[in-house]
Design a protein around this motif. Sequence first.
Motif, mmCIF file in Angstrom:
data_model
loop_
_atom_site.group_PDB
_atom_site.id
_atom_site.type_symbol
_atom_site.label_atom_id
_atom_site.label_comp_id
_atom_site.label_asym_id
_atom_site.label_seq_id
_atom_site.Cartn_x
_atom_site.Cartn_y
_atom_site.Cartn_z
ATOM 1 N N ILE A 68 16.303 21.444 2.534
ATOM 2 C CA ILE A 68 15.260 21.649 1.690
ATOM 3 C C ILE A 68 14.184 20.934 2.195
ATOM 4 O O ILE A 68 12.836 21.221 2.210
ATOM 5 C CB ILE A 68 15.544 21.477 0.076
ATOM 6 C CG1 ILE A 68 16.302 22.900 -0.120
ATOM 7 C CG2 ILE A 68 14.224 21.512 -0.588
ATOM 8 C CD1 ILE A 68 16.977 22.589 -1.468
ATOM 9 N N THR A 69 14.411 19.478 2.249
ATOM 10 C CA THR A 69 13.277 18.403 2.616
ATOM 11 C C THR A 69 12.816 18.791 4.105
ATOM 12 O O THR A 69 11.584 18.461 4.307
ATOM 13 C CB THR A 69 13.676 17.039 2.615
ATOM 14 O OG1 THR A 69 14.806 16.900 3.389
ATOM 15 C CG2 THR A 69 14.183 16.832 0.856
ATOM 16 N N LEU A 72 10.629 22.708 3.373
ATOM 17 C CA LEU A 72 9.382 22.731 2.760
ATOM 18 C C LEU A 72 8.088 22.335 3.480
ATOM 19 O O LEU A 72 7.063 23.067 3.183
ATOM 20 C CB LEU A 72 9.581 21.656 1.337
ATOM 21 C CG LEU A 72 10.321 22.264 0.359
ATOM 22 C CD1 LEU A 72 10.474 21.515 -0.932
ATOM 23 C CD2 LEU A 72 9.795 23.695 -0.284
ATOM 24 N N PRO A 73 8.248 21.285 4.178
ATOM 25 C CA PRO A 73 6.705 21.012 4.933
ATOM 26 C C PRO A 73 6.478 22.239 6.193
ATOM 27 O O PRO A 73 5.276 22.277 6.526
ATOM 28 C CB PRO A 73 7.027 19.676 5.960
ATOM 29 C CG PRO A 73 8.261 19.093 5.060
ATOM 30 C CD PRO A 73 8.883 20.190 4.486
ATOM 31 N N ALA A 75 6.402 25.299 5.453
ATOM 32 C CA ALA A 75 5.473 26.564 4.986
ATOM 33 C C ALA A 75 3.805 25.895 4.947
ATOM 34 O O ALA A 75 2.937 26.787 5.348
ATOM 35 C CB ALA A 75 5.818 26.502 3.748
ATOM 36 N N SER A 76 3.536 24.697 5.031
ATOM 37 C CA SER A 76 2.255 24.312 5.152
ATOM 38 C C SER A 76 1.844 24.521 6.688
ATOM 39 O O SER A 76 0.538 24.656 6.906
ATOM 40 C CB SER A 76 1.939 22.798 4.380
ATOM 41 O OG SER A 76 2.799 21.851 5.327
#
Length: 114
Positions: A68-69, A72-73, A75-76
Amino acid sequence: MLLMSLLTLFISTLIMILASLLAKKTISDREKNSPYECGFDPKGSSRLPFSLRFFLIAVIFLIFDVEITLLLPIASVMNLSNPFPWLLTIFFFLIMLLVGLYYEWYQGALEWSK
């Protein structure tokens, strides 16, 4: 550059050797090396056995937590560049994790009671 690297290596090695020589405790006490139980010798083993299944579940949880970590980045970042390579990377990453999870499930590692 090579001289500076060698000098840094020499100084760090010298400091580690000096620290290990100066920090040695020569007096070894049996009571200080035993586990603390109000000054008495322990009746049983001081190490408690742990469940290997619980450890395996914890490692699997840790893997998915790290996943997950890592996701998540992305997406940006996808908005700033071409999304196709990022989607391909995410898809490959998720497929690898799902294959690993299926393998663990197939081997019976996720069954808590046996």
